[in-house]
Every structure is written in C-alpha cells, then in structure tokens.
Design a protein around this motif. Sequence first.
Motif, PDB file in Angstrom:
ATOM      1  N   GLU A   1       9.569   2.334  -3.675  1.00  0.00           N
ATOM      2  CA  GLU A   1       9.570   1.381  -2.565  1.00  0.00           C
ATOM      3  C   GLU A   1      10.846   1.527  -1.752  1.00  0.00           C
ATOM      4  O   GLU A   1      11.950   1.497  -2.297  1.00  0.00           O
ATOM      5  N   PHE A   2      10.677   1.695  -0.454  1.00  0.00           N
ATOM      6  CA  PHE A   2      11.818   1.850   0.450  1.00  0.00           C
ATOM      7  C   PHE A   2      12.406   0.475   0.763  1.00  0.00           C
ATOM      8  O   PHE A   2      11.691  -0.447   1.162  1.00  0.00           O
ATOM      9  N   LEU A   3      13.731   0.341   0.553  1.00  0.00           N
ATOM     10  CA  LEU A   3      14.426  -0.922   0.771  1.00  0.00           C
ATOM     11  C   LEU A   3      15.709  -0.687   1.552  1.00  0.00           C
ATOM     12  O   LEU A   3      16.177   0.449   1.673  1.00  0.00           O
ATOM     13  N   LEU A   4      16.281  -1.759   2.057  1.00  0.00           N
ATOM     14  CA  LEU A   4      17.617  -1.634   2.636  1.00  0.00           C
ATOM     15  C   LEU A   4      18.599  -1.299   1.522  1.00  0.00           C
ATOM     16  O   LEU A   4      18.504  -1.851   0.422  1.00  0.00           O
ATOM     17  N   PRO A   5      19.546  -0.409   1.785  1.00  0.00           N
ATOM     18  CA  PRO A   5      20.450   0.053   0.709  1.00  0.00           C
ATOM     19  C   PRO A   5      21.528  -0.963   0.368  1.00  0.00           C
ATOM     20  O   PRO A   5      22.719  -0.722   0.529  1.00  0.00           O
ATOM     21  N   THR A   6      21.128  -2.120  -0.142  1.00  0.00           N
ATOM     22  CA  THR A   6      22.080  -3.163  -0.511  1.00  0.00           C
ATOM     23  C   THR A   6      22.512  -3.050  -1.968  1.00  0.00           C
ATOM     24  O   THR A   6      23.419  -3.762  -2.402  1.00  0.00           O
ATOM     25  N   LYS A   7      21.857  -2.183  -2.740  1.00  0.00           N
ATOM     26  CA  LYS A   7      22.200  -2.021  -4.149  1.00  0.00           C
ATOM     27  C   LYS A   7      22.450  -0.564  -4.507  1.00  0.00           C
ATOM     28  O   LYS A   7      22.146  -0.116  -5.600  1.00  0.00           O
TER      29      LYS A   7
ATOM     30  N   GLY B   1      21.198   2.313  -3.142  1.00  0.00           N
ATOM     31  CA  GLY B   1      20.189   3.345  -2.957  1.00  0.00           C
ATOM     32  C   GLY B   1      19.125   2.898  -1.971  1.00  0.00           C
ATOM     33  O   GLY B   1      18.969   1.697  -1.690  1.00  0.00           O
ATOM     34  N   LEU B   2      18.378   3.873  -1.450  1.00  0.00           N
ATOM     35  CA  LEU B   2      17.328   3.586  -0.480  1.00  0.00           C
ATOM     36  C   LEU B   2      15.985   3.271  -1.134  1.00  0.00           C
ATOM     37  O   LEU B   2      15.121   2.666  -0.517  1.00  0.00           O
ATOM     38  N   ILE B   3      15.821   3.721  -2.379  1.00  0.00           N
ATOM     39  CA  ILE B   3      14.522   3.619  -3.035  1.00  0.00           C
ATOM     40  C   ILE B   3      14.643   2.792  -4.306  1.00  0.00           C
ATOM     41  O   ILE B   3      15.516   3.029  -5.140  1.00  0.00           O
ATOM     42  N   ASN B   4      13.747   1.817  -4.446  1.00  0.00           N
ATOM     43  CA  ASN B   4      13.667   1.020  -5.655  1.00  0.00           C
ATOM     44  C   ASN B   4      12.541   1.560  -6.529  1.00  0.00           C
ATOM     45  O   ASN B   4      11.435   1.806  -6.045  1.00  0.00           O
ATOM     46  N   ILE B   5      12.814   1.768  -7.831  1.00  0.00           N
ATOM     47  CA  ILE B   5      11.817   2.354  -8.732  1.00  0.00           C
ATOM     48  C   ILE B   5      11.414   1.364  -9.830  1.00  0.00           C
ATOM     49  O   ILE B   5      10.949   1.762 -10.893  1.00  0.00           O
ATOM     50  N   ASP B   6      11.565   0.067  -9.547  1.00  0.00           N
ATOM     51  CA  ASP B   6      11.170  -0.941 -10.527  1.00  0.00           C
ATOM     52  C   ASP B   6       9.686  -0.849 -10.858  1.00  0.00           C
ATOM     53  O   ASP B   6       9.280  -1.086 -12.007  1.00  0.00           O
ATOM     54  N   ALA B   7       8.862  -0.528  -9.855  1.00  0.00           N
ATOM     55  CA  ALA B   7       7.418  -0.462 -10.098  1.00  0.00           C
ATOM     56  C   ALA B   7       7.078   0.674 -11.062  1.00  0.00           C
ATOM     57  O   ALA B   7       6.228   0.517 -11.950  1.00  0.00           O
ATOM     58  N   PHE B   8       7.732   1.815 -10.901  1.00  0.00           N
ATOM     59  CA  PHE B   8       7.495   2.929 -11.814  1.00  0.00           C
ATOM     60  C   PHE B   8       7.930   2.553 -13.225  1.00  0.00           C
ATOM     61  O   PHE B   8       7.229   2.838 -14.203  1.00  0.00           O
ATOM     62  N   GLU B   9       9.074   1.920 -13.327  1.00  0.00           N
ATOM     63  CA  GLU B   9       9.562   1.482 -14.637  1.00  0.00           C
ATOM     64  C   GLU B   9       8.577   0.505 -15.278  1.00  0.00           C
ATOM     65  O   GLU B   9       8.321   0.556 -16.487  1.00  0.00           O
TER      66      GLU B   9
ATOM     67  N   ASP C   1       8.940  -7.784 -13.044  1.00  0.00           N
ATOM     68  CA  ASP C   1       9.791  -8.953 -13.191  1.00  0.00           C
ATOM     69  C   ASP C   1      10.026  -9.568 -11.813  1.00  0.00           C
ATOM     70  O   ASP C   1       9.951  -8.890 -10.782  1.00  0.00           O
ATOM     71  N   GLY C   2      10.314 -10.853 -11.794  1.00  0.00           N
ATOM     72  CA  GLY C   2      10.565 -11.526 -10.526  1.00  0.00           C
ATOM     73  C   GLY C   2      11.796 -10.980  -9.829  1.00  0.00           C
ATOM     74  O   GLY C   2      12.843 -10.798 -10.446  1.00  0.00           O
ATOM     75  N   SER C   3      11.662 -10.688  -8.535  1.00  0.00           N
ATOM     76  CA  SER C   3      12.807 -10.207  -7.759  1.00  0.00           C
ATOM     77  C   SER C   3      12.630 -10.577  -6.297  1.00  0.00           C
ATOM     78  O   SER C   3      11.511 -10.711  -5.797  1.00  0.00           O
ATOM     79  N   LEU C   4      13.755 -10.776  -5.615  1.00  0.00           N
ATOM     80  CA  LEU C   4      13.781 -11.124  -4.203  1.00  0.00           C
ATOM     81  C   LEU C   4      14.665 -10.103  -3.501  1.00  0.00           C
ATOM     82  O   LEU C   4      15.835  -9.966  -3.831  1.00  0.00           O
ATOM     83  N   ARG C   5      14.089  -9.366  -2.529  1.00  0.00           N
ATOM     84  CA  ARG C   5      14.826  -8.280  -1.895  1.00  0.00           C
ATOM     85  C   ARG C   5      14.656  -8.314  -0.381  1.00  0.00           C
ATOM     86  O   ARG C   5      13.638  -8.778   0.147  1.00  0.00           O
TER      87      ARG C   5
END
Length: 695
Positions: A130-136, A138-146, A351-355
Amino acid sequence: MSIRRTIALLLLCALVPLAWAQHPDSVFPADDPLRSVVQPIRIGMEDFSAKIEAIKAQGREPLGLVLAGGSARAYAYIGMLEVLESRGIVPDFIVANSMGAIIGLLYAAGLSPALIEDLVTTVPTEKYFEFLLPTKGGLINIDAFEAVIRDLVGQVDLSELPIPIIITAEDLLTRRRVEIAAGELARAMSSSFAMPAIFEPKTFGETLLIDGGSTTLVPVAQAAAFSSRLIVATALYNKPMSYENPITVLNRVFDIGKTRTGMEDLFGLSPFVIRNDVESVSYMEFAYPKAIIQRGRQSAEAVVDELLSWLPGENKQARIRPILEAKRAYYLSAIPPELDDYRRGALPPLDGSLRLTPRLGILQPVQPPLAGFTDSGFIGLGVSFTAGRSKAFLGGLASFNPEPGKTWAAAADLMLNPYDSLIWKGGFRLYGVFSAGLPYLKPESLAFSSGLSWELGKRSKTLEPYAATRANYSFDPASLGWEAEAGLTLGSLKPASAGTDTDTNSAGSGKASSGGADKASGNLEGFYSLRTAAFVQGGTLGLAWGPSLGISGGVSLADLVALRARASGRWALNGTDMGLGRQELYRGSAPAITAPFSAAASVELAWLADILRFETGEILLVDSIELGPFFDCIWSTDFSSPAAGSDFLPETVTAGVSLSATLRFAGLRPFDLSIFAGMDDSGNLALGIRSGRLF
C-alpha cells in the motif's frame, strides 16, 4: 661511538610519536555506541546454538542452507528446494535474508516447496503493498502482506520451527546487524525484506529493522559460525546496464558493497554453491513466479549429482524428519482453503491502524467498477483506517480536470469483508466548486454508491452474485437520479495474456517470464463470461426497469494472438427512455442516446507482443503488452415503435488500434494502461488513455 649514539637518538625520536599515538581502545571507550556497531545483535541464538550442538553430539556435521537475497529472483529457491528434497537432501538449519528469508521461513515452518509455490502465485507480494505518505521512513506499507502470512502460517515463533533458522536484518537505531532466531515469524519475514526508503522499517523488539540484504547479500559468514558443511543458493543480478540514468547509478552504488561482501565470503569459506540461472531477471518481476521457479529447478538439477558426491552419507536423508512431516501434513490441510479465499478476493485481517494516505485518480478506467467511484482526474489526501477485514478512508479531493460542478470533493469510503470472499463496498461524495464569496467551498451535488459481491467459484470457474446501488442528488436545480441492479456472473478464468506467468521451460531465454520465457506452441485456450441481471432506475427520465445482460469471450493461440469480443445491454420493459448504462463500453465519443433499449459491443484482435516488453532505469518494467485493431459499436431502439427492428445497423461505430500494457514501478503493485486511437463513422477522431484493460 658517536655514530652509534646518533643513530640511537634518531630511533628514539622516531618512536616518540608512536608512543603518543591514540589507540582505538582509548578513542572509543567501552560505553561508546560507535564501538558496538561491529557487534551483531543476536536474538534467540542460545536456543539455536543448542539445537546445532545436539546434531553435532550425534557425531555428524550439520548441513546448513544459505538463501541469499535477490528480490523476485529468489523465487528460484522454491524449485531448487523441490529438487534437493527429491534427492533426499534436507538442511539441518537455514540462514537467509531479504527475499530469500521469505522462502526460507516458509520452508522452515513446514510448508512443502509445492505449497510455497501455490502460496506465492496466489498471494503475490505486490498485491498487498500500500502506497502511503512517507511519514514512517518508507513509501510502501506491507502490513497487509504480513497479515496474510500470519493468517496462513499462524502466529509461530522462529524458535519453534521444525528447521532451525536465522534471519539477518539491519537495525537503524544502532547500525548493528541483527541475527534473528526467535520471535514472531510474520514480523521477522516482513522485517527481512524491508528495502530502505521503499518499504517502511519494521519494529522488532527494541530494534527498527530494514532489509539485511542492504549490506550483505549472501549471509554465508553467519552460517559458517555453526557448520563447515554449507550449501549456498544465490540469486544474484548480473545484467548489462546503461549508467546514463541516475537511478541505475544509485542502484548500482547500493549493490556494489553488498555483492562484494557476499562474494568475498563465498571465496573465503568455499561452500557448495548453487548458482541459480536468474541473473538476467529484473528484481521487479514479482508477477512471474512460476517461470522463475522453473529456472531454480533446472539450476539445481544441473548440479545435484555433484552435490550428492560432495555430501557425506549422513547428510543424504531418505525421508523427511517426523516433526517436519507432521507440520507438512497440517499445513497441507489448513492452508489451501485459506488460499482459496484470498484467490477470490478476501481481505487480510489487519490490526487497527490510522494512517495519512494520498489518493490519485489520473485516468478514467476502461471498465467502471461495479460499486464505488472512479475519482478520475482527482488528487487528494485523507486518513485511512484498517481494522480486521475492513478498510475506511475519509479525505478531500481536488480535480485537475474538473467536470462541471466537480472542482473538489469530500470523500468517504468503506469496505467490509465479513465472511469468506463476501465484500461490501460503500462510498459517499460531496462535490462542489470554489466560489469568490462565502461559502468558499460551494457544494453542488451529493453522490452515494453501495455494492455487494461474493465470488463463489474455484480456480477455473467463477460464480459471483452481486448487487449494487447508486444515487446522485444535485442541489441547483434540484434533481435526483438513482439506480439499483442485482445479478449473477458466471465464467471461466481468462487465459494468460502477454507477459503473464507460464509453466514453460525458460532456460537460456535470457528472461524469466512469458515476457521472455520460451513459449509453448500450438496451445489454443479460451475464456467466457456471462452476466444476467435485473435493474431499476428512477430520476429525471422517469422510472425504468428490466433485464441487463452481458457476454464476453475469446480465444488465444500459443500466447501469441488473441481474438476477443464482448457485448452488453439493457432493456426497459416498461418503455421508459434511458441513457447508456454503466456496462456499455465504447472507445470513442458516445452520442447522447436515450432509448428503452441500448447495447454496446466490442471486438478486438490482439497481438500478445511479448517481444516489446522492456525495462528502464532499474525502476520501470513495461510488460503484458497487447497491440491490435478494435471495432466498437452502439445500438439503441424503442421496440414499441413501428420502425423498430427494420434497421439492424448500429447507431454509431468506431474502429482503430488499441495498445495495452502493464507498468511496474520498483516491483510494486502493477498498473494497467490502455491507449487507443481510431475514427468513428462520422469521421471524428477517437483518442484516449484509460486505466485498466477491456479484457
């Protein structure tokens, strides 16, 4: 005597500076963080070492398997493991990093090579990025794959796996290498391939981890600390490149150090090396696991006899160990049903997350979604929320190609997956324009969309009941339009198009997919889809109801050419005039038709242009290219009219050439693009660029 004294004095003078020289021990004291950079962080290593010592106590040297990094090329390890197992070779322990860690962890957990292949072809990594703003970081979040891995394999600890394993990563906080032999499997896996700046770093205990392959591509030195009997599998990259592109230069800069370190360790430790024939394969080719897996089979088969001669008798095992066999049996019964749900579109439990999430809708899609909004020509920003099998988005959008009354939009979307592959989608839009006075954001209209679908088919057949509603209310002048539709789609899976994965033999072809793999010749494959539905709509044109039907199908020959057609239409049985429906697709400027019956049809002959695929700048891969002529047409009539049926010619036609391709940026989620150019029967040019494909 004076000469001797002079020489002694000169030597003393020369040694004085050395006596005052600062030793590293004095410059970097014991509590200095920089001093500890060279010391790895070891997690769970005591238990791992005990298991290795138990093997040595039996009087034999443990057999270690090292799986190097290699991005998509690491899929070759699946085929390699299959061949090794078939010849009675099963490692006592595994050391892996980067993408090699994905395969290594699944294998160590107890999945057979065949089941791992099924998993990576069903759950491609790129689908869950998932493409996100790089606030953490990186550009890509892989929580869904995990979450998918956790759902399929379970919340398993590395220390409990039937094959002991070490995963290497790098800690951003301390700049120390991290060797992981204990901890939750899914988190260790996502940490192992968190490519710097691309993927968000992953927290693991008190560390913040990135891809271990960033510094050492082949972690053979870590394995050598436990055994002198090692098999190393490589998936290196050794393709000629042009260095005129700065991205290529940057990628090569990162590659130099980690590849050099890996090669130095290989030459220094001299393990048995299986050099997989994937060195010309782009790291972005995640969509082609089967062809890369076949490369791994062939690479292992070429050296397995030599490997057997190198191994002593005690490392040639006739059967899988009981603990591993028990896990194999469990996963063989547990994973396939779950995989089938994901294959049919189920969401992973998150898991619950707000991004903070960007929204970008540049192009109108070739096929509008059954439910939801296309938001083409909009760019925006909002908050996304995930919890369990649900997703939500709330934000604002601004148009850079505004339709009348739609300069901006307030957007809210929700997706729920309560059971199996049952998906509900709902959306709300408040559209408006900017005004000079109050209110500066002047609302113009409201829109609502809702849809429910449930795919019930298996691998080769699909059966999908669905229902969808849409409503639009304009403030000035006040008007309301709405429609609802419910139906059933039955079909078979579409055969491979250009660039899609194949099981064909690709050795020596120089590429790893059907975009470069050798093709099977003479294969004739077909697909079909039938849709039957009922609709009702109301609004300014009055109440209308009736059937809505669709059919599509096609055949492809030897993954070279394809002939495909589709038609859809709807009929207001009560005789009310309607505009073209959502399902009518026409590449051109469709006339403003209002009639009780309307239908559209499209025919195209596509060359599956495998030879045109290309890669540029180590960042963009363009494949699945299809090129060929198309013919689109629209019919409309009023069957209650005396003239109905006297003329079967279409209302309008457009003929031209269409080009479709799949764009992959840095191995991330692919993007389909369609470009067409033609002319209608009135001599008007039809030019367009859309997202998606017609077939």
